[in-house]
Each structure stands twice: as C-alpha cells, then as structure tokens.
Design a protein around this motif. Structure first.
Motif, PDB file in Angstrom:
ATOM      1  N   PHE A   1      10.756  45.705  55.772  1.00  0.00           N
ATOM      2  CA  PHE A   1      10.970  44.756  56.853  1.00  0.00           C
ATOM      3  C   PHE A   1      10.817  45.481  58.191  1.00  0.00           C
ATOM      4  CE2 PHE A   1      13.727  43.098  53.407  1.00  0.00           C
ATOM      5  CZ  PHE A   1      13.186  41.825  53.268  1.00  0.00           C
ATOM      6  N   LEU A   2      10.059  44.883  59.103  1.00  0.00           N
ATOM      7  CA  LEU A   2       9.880  45.447  60.435  1.00  0.00           C
ATOM      8  C   LEU A   2      10.661  44.614  61.442  1.00  0.00           C
ATOM      9  CD1 LEU A   2       8.493  47.285  62.556  1.00  0.00           C
ATOM     10  CD2 LEU A   2       6.625  45.612  62.605  1.00  0.00           C
ATOM     11  N   LYS A   3      11.622  45.221  62.123  1.00  0.00           N
ATOM     12  CA  LYS A   3      12.350  44.527  63.184  1.00  0.00           C
ATOM     13  C   LYS A   3      11.416  44.380  64.374  1.00  0.00           C
ATOM     14  CE  LYS A   3      16.428  44.868  66.184  1.00  0.00           C
ATOM     15  NZ  LYS A   3      15.731  44.932  67.471  1.00  0.00           N
ATOM     16  N   VAL A   4      11.292  43.158  64.883  1.00  0.00           N
ATOM     17  CA  VAL A   4      10.350  42.914  65.974  1.00  0.00           C
ATOM     18  C   VAL A   4      11.085  42.800  67.301  1.00  0.00           C
ATOM     19  CG1 VAL A   4       8.699  41.768  64.466  1.00  0.00           C
ATOM     20  CG2 VAL A   4      10.399  40.395  65.660  1.00  0.00           C
ATOM     21  N   ASN A   5      10.348  43.128  68.367  1.00  0.00           N
ATOM     22  CA  ASN A   5      10.831  42.937  69.729  1.00  0.00           C
ATOM     23  C   ASN A   5      10.349  41.565  70.180  1.00  0.00           C
ATOM     24  OD1 ASN A   5      11.186  42.876  72.542  1.00  0.00           O
ATOM     25  ND2 ASN A   5      10.874  45.084  72.726  1.00  0.00           N
ATOM     26  N   LEU A   6      11.283  40.667  70.477  1.00  0.00           N
ATOM     27  CA  LEU A   6      10.924  39.284  70.796  1.00  0.00           C
ATOM     28  C   LEU A   6      10.123  39.165  72.091  1.00  0.00           C
ATOM     29  CD1 LEU A   6      14.203  37.403  69.804  1.00  0.00           C
ATOM     30  CD2 LEU A   6      12.116  37.719  68.464  1.00  0.00           C
ATOM     31  N   LYS A   7      10.074  40.248  72.881  1.00  0.00           N
ATOM     32  CA  LYS A   7       9.336  40.198  74.147  1.00  0.00           C
ATOM     33  C   LYS A   7       7.969  40.861  74.049  1.00  0.00           C
ATOM     34  CE  LYS A   7      13.559  40.070  76.913  1.00  0.00           C
ATOM     35  NZ  LYS A   7      14.362  40.723  77.988  1.00  0.00           N
ATOM     36  N   GLU A   8       7.624  41.350  72.875  1.00  0.00           N
ATOM     37  CA  GLU A   8       6.338  42.027  72.687  1.00  0.00           C
ATOM     38  C   GLU A   8       5.421  41.208  71.792  1.00  0.00           C
ATOM     39  OE1 GLU A   8       6.754  45.988  71.264  1.00  0.00           O
ATOM     40  OE2 GLU A   8       7.755  46.718  73.076  1.00  0.00           O
ATOM     41  N   LEU A   9       4.132  41.185  72.154  1.00  0.00           N
ATOM     42  CA  LEU A   9       3.144  40.487  71.340  1.00  0.00           C
ATOM     43  C   LEU A   9       2.996  41.170  69.987  1.00  0.00           C
ATOM     44  CD1 LEU A   9       0.353  39.910  74.021  1.00  0.00           C
ATOM     45  CD2 LEU A   9       1.828  38.156  73.028  1.00  0.00           C
ATOM     46  N   ILE A  10       2.817  40.372  68.957  1.00  0.00           N
ATOM     47  CA  ILE A  10       2.572  40.919  67.624  1.00  0.00           C
ATOM     48  C   ILE A  10       1.315  40.282  67.046  1.00  0.00           C
ATOM     49  CG2 ILE A  10       4.994  41.421  67.099  1.00  0.00           C
ATOM     50  CD1 ILE A  10       5.058  38.805  65.495  1.00  0.00           C
ATOM     51  N   LYS A  11       0.704  40.986  66.130  1.00  0.00           N
ATOM     52  CA  LYS A  11      -0.447  40.453  65.399  1.00  0.00           C
ATOM     53  C   LYS A  11      -0.023  40.170  63.969  1.00  0.00           C
ATOM     54  CE  LYS A  11      -3.823  43.073  68.131  1.00  0.00           C
ATOM     55  NZ  LYS A  11      -4.878  44.101  68.089  1.00  0.00           N
ATOM     56  N   THR A  12      -0.443  39.035  63.457  1.00  0.00           N
ATOM     57  CA  THR A  12      -0.100  38.689  62.090  1.00  0.00           C
ATOM     58  C   THR A  12      -1.144  37.743  61.513  1.00  0.00           C
ATOM     59  OG1 THR A  12       1.693  37.875  60.655  1.00  0.00           O
ATOM     60  CG2 THR A  12       1.304  36.671  62.690  1.00  0.00           C
ATOM     61  N   ILE A  13      -1.065  37.537  60.211  1.00  0.00           N
ATOM     62  CA  ILE A  13      -1.986  36.640  59.509  1.00  0.00           C
ATOM     63  C   ILE A  13      -1.259  35.344  59.184  1.00  0.00           C
ATOM     64  CG2 ILE A  13      -3.425  36.351  57.462  1.00  0.00           C
ATOM     65  CD1 ILE A  13      -4.440  38.521  59.285  1.00  0.00           C
ATOM     66  N   VAL A  14      -1.889  34.206  59.528  1.00  0.00           N
ATOM     67  CA  VAL A  14      -1.290  32.910  59.205  1.00  0.00           C
ATOM     68  C   VAL A  14      -2.312  32.070  58.443  1.00  0.00           C
ATOM     69  CG1 VAL A  14       0.261  32.923  61.193  1.00  0.00           C
ATOM     70  CG2 VAL A  14      -1.990  31.860  61.405  1.00  0.00           C
ATOM     71  N   PRO A  15      -1.840  31.127  57.632  1.00  0.00           N
ATOM     72  CA  PRO A  15      -2.767  30.299  56.852  1.00  0.00           C
ATOM     73  C   PRO A  15      -3.510  29.287  57.723  1.00  0.00           C
ATOM     74  CG  PRO A  15      -0.486  29.699  56.395  1.00  0.00           C
ATOM     75  CD  PRO A  15      -0.434  30.886  57.283  1.00  0.00           C
ATOM     76  N   VAL A  16      -4.649  28.825  57.204  1.00  0.00           N
ATOM     77  CA  VAL A  16      -5.423  27.752  57.832  1.00  0.00           C
ATOM     78  C   VAL A  16      -5.276  26.508  56.964  1.00  0.00           C
ATOM     79  CG1 VAL A  16      -7.737  26.933  58.432  1.00  0.00           C
ATOM     80  CG2 VAL A  16      -7.086  29.303  58.910  1.00  0.00           C
ATOM     81  N   ARG A  17      -4.934  25.397  57.581  1.00  0.00           N
ATOM     82  CA  ARG A  17      -4.792  24.139  56.860  1.00  0.00           C
ATOM     83  C   ARG A  17      -5.781  23.111  57.402  1.00  0.00           C
ATOM     84  NH1 ARG A  17       1.760  23.903  57.290  1.00  0.00           N
ATOM     85  NH2 ARG A  17       2.233  25.640  55.884  1.00  0.00           N
ATOM     86  N   LEU A  18      -6.410  22.394  56.505  1.00  0.00           N
ATOM     87  CA  LEU A  18      -7.339  21.334  56.887  1.00  0.00           C
ATOM     88  C   LEU A  18      -6.587  20.020  56.967  1.00  0.00           C
ATOM     89  CD1 LEU A  18     -10.422  22.234  54.647  1.00  0.00           C
ATOM     90  CD2 LEU A  18      -9.804  23.110  56.917  1.00  0.00           C
ATOM     91  N   GLU A  19      -6.869  19.250  58.020  1.00  0.00           N
ATOM     92  CA  GLU A  19      -6.209  17.963  58.199  1.00  0.00           C
ATOM     93  C   GLU A  19      -7.239  16.853  58.325  1.00  0.00           C
ATOM     94  OE1 GLU A  19      -3.679  18.429  61.624  1.00  0.00           O
ATOM     95  OE2 GLU A  19      -2.059  19.290  60.431  1.00  0.00           O
ATOM     96  N   GLY A  20      -6.910  15.687  57.818  1.00  0.00           N
ATOM     97  CA  GLY A  20      -7.793  14.540  57.917  1.00  0.00           C
ATOM     98  C   GLY A  20      -8.704  14.404  56.702  1.00  0.00           C
ATOM     99  N   GLU A  21      -9.379  13.255  56.629  1.00  0.00           N
ATOM    100  CA  GLU A  21     -10.327  12.995  55.545  1.00  0.00           C
ATOM    101  C   GLU A  21     -11.718  12.856  56.130  1.00  0.00           C
ATOM    102  OE1 GLU A  21     -11.166   9.372  52.470  1.00  0.00           O
ATOM    103  OE2 GLU A  21      -9.142  10.196  52.501  1.00  0.00           O
ATOM    104  N   PRO A  22     -12.633  13.736  55.783  1.00  0.00           N
ATOM    105  CA  PRO A  22     -13.978  13.707  56.364  1.00  0.00           C
ATOM    106  C   PRO A  22     -14.709  12.392  56.111  1.00  0.00           C
ATOM    107  CG  PRO A  22     -13.608  15.736  55.140  1.00  0.00           C
ATOM    108  CD  PRO A  22     -12.456  14.832  54.820  1.00  0.00           C
ATOM    109  N   GLU A  23     -15.469  11.961  57.124  1.00  0.00           N
ATOM    110  CA  GLU A  23     -16.289  10.759  56.986  1.00  0.00           C
ATOM    111  C   GLU A  23     -17.220  10.863  55.783  1.00  0.00           C
ATOM    112  OE1 GLU A  23     -18.502   9.502  60.359  1.00  0.00           O
ATOM    113  OE2 GLU A  23     -16.847   9.831  61.753  1.00  0.00           O
ATOM    114  N   GLY A  24     -17.806  12.044  55.623  1.00  0.00           N
ATOM    115  CA  GLY A  24     -18.826  12.237  54.604  1.00  0.00           C
ATOM    116  C   GLY A  24     -18.345  12.151  53.172  1.00  0.00           C
TER     117      GLY A  24
END
Length: 197
Positions: free
Chosen positions: A91-114
């Motif tokens: 576990f890494l304790k983070v500094n709430l005032k410093e920018l961090i880099k992380t990986i987040v998921p991508v979710r698709l929303e909606g139903e395509p016309e096609g």
C-alpha cells in the motif's frame, strides 16, 4: 466512492508467515510513503479480496491501522502462480495535494445506432492511464458509443472529460469500433473451410 479497510500491525516476517497468515484468513502487507515509516501489516483476506474484485487497484482506500488512518493506493499484489491465493500486498500512502498517475477502466455507454443494422460492437481498450489529484480519481472513464454507425470507431479523445483528470494514453488510440456482423461470420466460415481441408 468511500472504500475502507482495517489492518493490524504485525511484528514479524519470515518464511512461515504466509502459511500462518493464510490459515488465519489474513494476508501480509506493508504500507509506506513519503512521511511515514514502513509498517508491516495484516489485512483480512476476505475484505481485501472483495475490494480487488469490485474495484481493482485503481481506487483510493482508507486504510485504518490502530488509531491512524491513511489514504492509500494498492501498488502491488502478489498472488500464487498455482493457486492464485493472495500472498502479499503493498500500500502506498498518497499525498492528497500531489498529482498521481494511475490506471482506470474504460466503460462504454449507450447503444450504437449500427447495432440495428447488424453491427457488432468491439471494445479494444479496456483501461487508460490518467493523472489527477487523489480525491479526483474517477472510478472509470466513459465513452458514449450511441452515435456509432457501421464501420465507425471512437478514440481516446472522445472519452467524456472529467474536471481535474488528464488522460495520458495517446488520444488517437481506438477505444471501440462497430463492425458489420457478417465480417465475423465470414471469418468463421473461412476457418471452418481450412479445418476441413
């Protein structure tokens, strides 16, 4: 999202630790950061397993250790290559005032016309790297695919913007495409013919 996890301080480390911890339903861990000394910990296996299953490693966790509470990110997860059992966590304790880099998921929303015209939606990118303050960390980045027609695609640049969050993954990478369903069927037919030869 508020995710909390209780931890206990452990005094020892060694070969027999993991087996003993596993028999007690616990996982050895360590928490570290800029302004704290490394602390050896135990966390409940069922609690951390639930967090990993529901949120992965991309969300902030309120780690409670005795009377202290730290905002942490899960930086490393060690699993047994055979049983997949959790062996150790960092576990890494983070500094709430410093920018961090992380990986987040991508979710698709909606139903395509096609889709109504026989298209098949294919997602190519399932996660992206972002930079933000810890408290601005999104659960996911979303892409609205409602307007996709056959042979259309949507790129990283079309992800829904979130204030204070910068997407670091290349903007021209294709997140999802809508392809004619017959393409997939034709490929299956070719594969079947080749197998029959």
């Amino acid at each position: 999202m508020n995710i909390s996890l209780n931890a206990q301080v452990r005094e020892h480390k060694g070969k027999g630790l993991r087996n003993k911890a596993a028999s007690e339903g616990k996982v050895p861990a360590v928490v570290y950061g800029q302004d704290i000394d490394n602390q050896l910990l135990f966390v409940e296996s069922k609690d951390i397993s639930k967090i990993l299953q529901e949120n992965g490693t991309s969300q902030l966790v309120n780690l409670k250790v005795n009377n202290d509470e730290y905002k942490v990110m899960i930086r490393e997860v060690q699993n047994s290559p055979v049983s997949k059992q959790l062996l150790h966590l960092d576990f890494l304790k983070v500094n709430l005032k410093e920018l961090i880099k992380t990986i987040v998921p991508v979710r698709l929303e909606g139903e395509p016309e096609g889709l109504k015209k026989g298209g098949t939606l294919q997602q190519h990118i399932w996660e992206v790297e972002v930079e933000c303050l810890p408290d601005n960390m999104p659960e996911a980045m979303t892409a609205d695919v409602s307007d996709l027609k056959l042979d259309d695609g949507i790129s990283i640049s079309a992800l829904t913007a979130i204030a204070g969050v910068e997407v670091l993954t290349a903007a021209d990478n294709i997140v999802a495409t809508l392809v004619p369903a017959r393409v997939g069927a034709a490929e299956e037919e070719v594969d079947g013919e080749e197998e029959g030869k």
